[in-house]
Design a protein around this motif. Structure first.
Motif, PDB file in Angstrom:
ATOM      1  N   ASP A  44       0.846  -1.193   0.000  1.00  0.00           N
ATOM      2  CA  ASP A  44       0.000   0.000   0.000  1.00  0.00           C
ATOM      3  C   ASP A  44       0.882   1.244   0.000  1.00  0.00           C
ATOM      4  O   ASP A  44       1.901   1.298   0.699  1.00  0.00           O
ATOM      5  CB  ASP A  44      -0.886   0.030   1.250  1.00  0.00           C
ATOM      6  CG  ASP A  44      -2.005  -0.997   1.191  1.00  0.00           C
ATOM      7  OD1 ASP A  44      -2.619  -1.134   0.121  1.00  0.00           O
ATOM      8  OD2 ASP A  44      -2.257  -1.662   2.212  1.00  0.00           O
ATOM      9  N   ASP A  45       0.467   2.264  -0.753  1.00  0.00           N
ATOM     10  CA  ASP A  45       1.173   3.548  -0.772  1.00  0.00           C
ATOM     11  C   ASP A  45       2.676   3.352  -0.971  1.00  0.00           C
ATOM     12  O   ASP A  45       3.490   3.593  -0.077  1.00  0.00           O
ATOM     13  CB  ASP A  45       0.903   4.330   0.516  1.00  0.00           C
ATOM     14  CG  ASP A  45      -0.540   4.822   0.581  1.00  0.00           C
ATOM     15  OD1 ASP A  45      -1.078   5.230  -0.468  1.00  0.00           O
ATOM     16  OD2 ASP A  45      -1.130   4.787   1.674  1.00  0.00           O
ATOM     17  N   PRO A  67      -3.215  -1.413  -3.661  1.00  0.00           N
ATOM     18  CA  PRO A  67      -3.158  -0.138  -4.382  1.00  0.00           C
ATOM     19  C   PRO A  67      -1.846   0.589  -4.091  1.00  0.00           C
ATOM     20  O   PRO A  67      -1.492   0.802  -2.937  1.00  0.00           O
ATOM     21  CB  PRO A  67      -4.361   0.642  -3.841  1.00  0.00           C
ATOM     22  CG  PRO A  67      -4.649   0.038  -2.510  1.00  0.00           C
ATOM     23  CD  PRO A  67      -4.248  -1.402  -2.600  1.00  0.00           C
ATOM     24  N   THR A  69      -1.280   3.600  -4.534  1.00  0.00           N
ATOM     25  CA  THR A  69      -1.680   4.862  -3.922  1.00  0.00           C
ATOM     26  C   THR A  69      -3.085   4.696  -3.374  1.00  0.00           C
ATOM     27  O   THR A  69      -4.025   4.435  -4.138  1.00  0.00           O
ATOM     28  CB  THR A  69      -1.657   6.020  -4.941  1.00  0.00           C
ATOM     29  OG1 THR A  69      -0.333   6.207  -5.422  1.00  0.00           O
ATOM     30  CG2 THR A  69      -2.142   7.311  -4.306  1.00  0.00           C
ATOM     31  N   THR A  70      -3.245   4.830  -2.063  1.00  0.00           N
ATOM     32  CA  THR A  70      -4.569   4.708  -1.456  1.00  0.00           C
ATOM     33  C   THR A  70      -5.293   6.035  -1.405  1.00  0.00           C
ATOM     34  O   THR A  70      -6.493   6.072  -1.121  1.00  0.00           O
ATOM     35  CB  THR A  70      -4.440   4.162  -0.017  1.00  0.00           C
ATOM     36  OG1 THR A  70      -3.745   5.126   0.792  1.00  0.00           O
ATOM     37  CG2 THR A  70      -3.699   2.834   0.000  1.00  0.00           C
TER      38      THR A  70
END
Length: 391
Positions: A44-45, A67, A69-70
């Motif tokens: 994540d991120d 993802p 980018t969350t």
């Protein structure tokens, strides 16, 4: 036939293939990721440090189960991957982490194929999509700042003795009192900044502290660390056995998972230090409490986005550590830009000409020099007379 990732900065097209490398921890994956591999992560991120570590391994593609980018904050990892010309496919689902490592996979569009079958499907990121995600994430920064403030206050209440009394100090054989200390973390622009600081290291001879993989960064520059601080999960065996004093960062209850690895290497004199915060924080606090005159930090976290890259759980301790260390701390971030050599070729030519002119003037001021120029003048006349005689 395997295709390597394009070196251009435009977005790649067409399928790419390579052996699968799968690991939920990106920093563990990069230890065995080879050029031409397909990297499968669960991150994540995706942060800057992890992105740079990935592209240094030159995979043909990056497949993320999560993802990249969350929207929590504007993380630059995906943009860095795409700028390197490496395709990035997002949100492929947790099932992709169960793929067998080493098998040949092909990424075509948004689909990952193994043996002709589609095994995962996600969202193929483009620069336009990433930029749109960044715009949305920038709108959430105020929420992140509020969360940062709350987290810091909670940490301050729980660990207020950190600011007041510091950490319990172990006995070290490395003498730090009254000396400069260089703390190296394998973080943002650490290679450039460390290289720029080599003249400082040669002149000031500071105590060299590597935080986990930061010890390997020192070795790469031909420097042997005096101290290695960390949980010992991302540092090489070569660094651990280099002769440096080891401080194993442990949980508050005394558990030190990294101690088993150290002892397996035959090292029996490692110091175990139970303390809150991150290993980066512990290194700075250790240098401060042991009486360092100045602490120079390479690759550490300083800006809001860097704190967010680190995660809120680690942000508060770093922020409070900087408050405690205070004026002793100097960030090396950006030093490589400030001190980069900018001498042009024309400037070098003028410098050489000025040196020759100074030499001529100096010779003309001595009897020997005047005699030399007299002989030179006679030779020139002879040469000119011969030249005229040719015509």
């Amino acid at each position: 036939m395997l295709r390597r990732a394009p070196r251009r900065h435009d977005e790649p097209t067409g399928p790419v293939s390579g052996p699968l490398r799968v690991d939920p921890r990106t920093k563990n994956l990069t230890k065995r990721l080879q050029p031409g591999d397909v990297a499968v992560i669960d991150h994540d991120d995706l942060d800057q440090v992890s992105a740079h570590a990935l592209i240094a391994c030159r995979p043909v593609a990056v497949v993320n189960a999560a993802p990249s980018t969350t929207g929590a904050y504007p993380n630059r990892g995906p943009q860095i991957i795409l700028d390197a010309g490496i395709p990035l496919v997002d949100m492929c689902g947790p099932e992709v982490m169960h793929l067998s490592e080493g098998g040949i996979a092909t990424l075509e569009g948004e689909e990952l194929h193994v043996d002709g079958e589609v095994v995962a499907r996600g969202v193929r990121l483009t620069k336009a999509l990433v930029e749109a995600q960044m715009e949305d994430a920038r709108a959430n920064l105020s929420d992140q700042i509020e969360a940062f403030s709350e987290n810091t206050m909670e940490y301050l209440r729980a660990e207020r003795q950190l600011l007041i009394d510091g950490i319990g100090l172990p006995e070290l054989r490395t003498d730090i009192a009254g000396r400069y200390v260089l703390v190296v973390v394998r973080g943002y622009h650490y290679k450039e900044d460390l290289h720029a600081l080599l003249p400082f290291v040669r002149e000031a001879r500071p105590v060299l502290i590597g935080v986990d993989g930061g010890a390997d960064a020192l070795l790469e520059q031909g420097l042997r660390p005096h101290l290695i601080v960390g949980d010992m999960d991302s540092v090489s065996d070569a660094a651990l056995t280099s002769g440096a004093e080891l401080v194993v960062h442990a949980y508050r209850d005394g558990r030190a998972p990294g101690l088993d690895r150290v002892q397996a290497l035959g090292i029996t004199d490692a110091v175990v230090l139970p303390a809150p915060g991150t290993s980066e924080d512990i290194a700075m606090l250790l240098a401060d409490d042991k009486g360092a005159e100045l602490i120079v930090a390479v690759g550490t976290h300083a800006t809001l986005v860097e704190f967010l890259d680190k995660g809120r759980q680690g942000m508060a301790s770093t922020f409070l550590t900087r408050l405690r260390v205070g004026s002793k701390l100097v960030d090396a971030k950006g030093v490589s830009l400030l001190y980069r050599t900018r001498i042009s070729s024309l400037s070098l030519v003028w410098l050489v000409l000025a040196g020759l002119l100074a030499l001529v003037v100096a010779l003309a001021a001595t009897p020997g020099g005047r005699a030399f120029f007299g002989v030179l003048a006679v030779r020139w006349d002879d040469l000119w007379a011969w030249f005229e005689g040719m015509f």
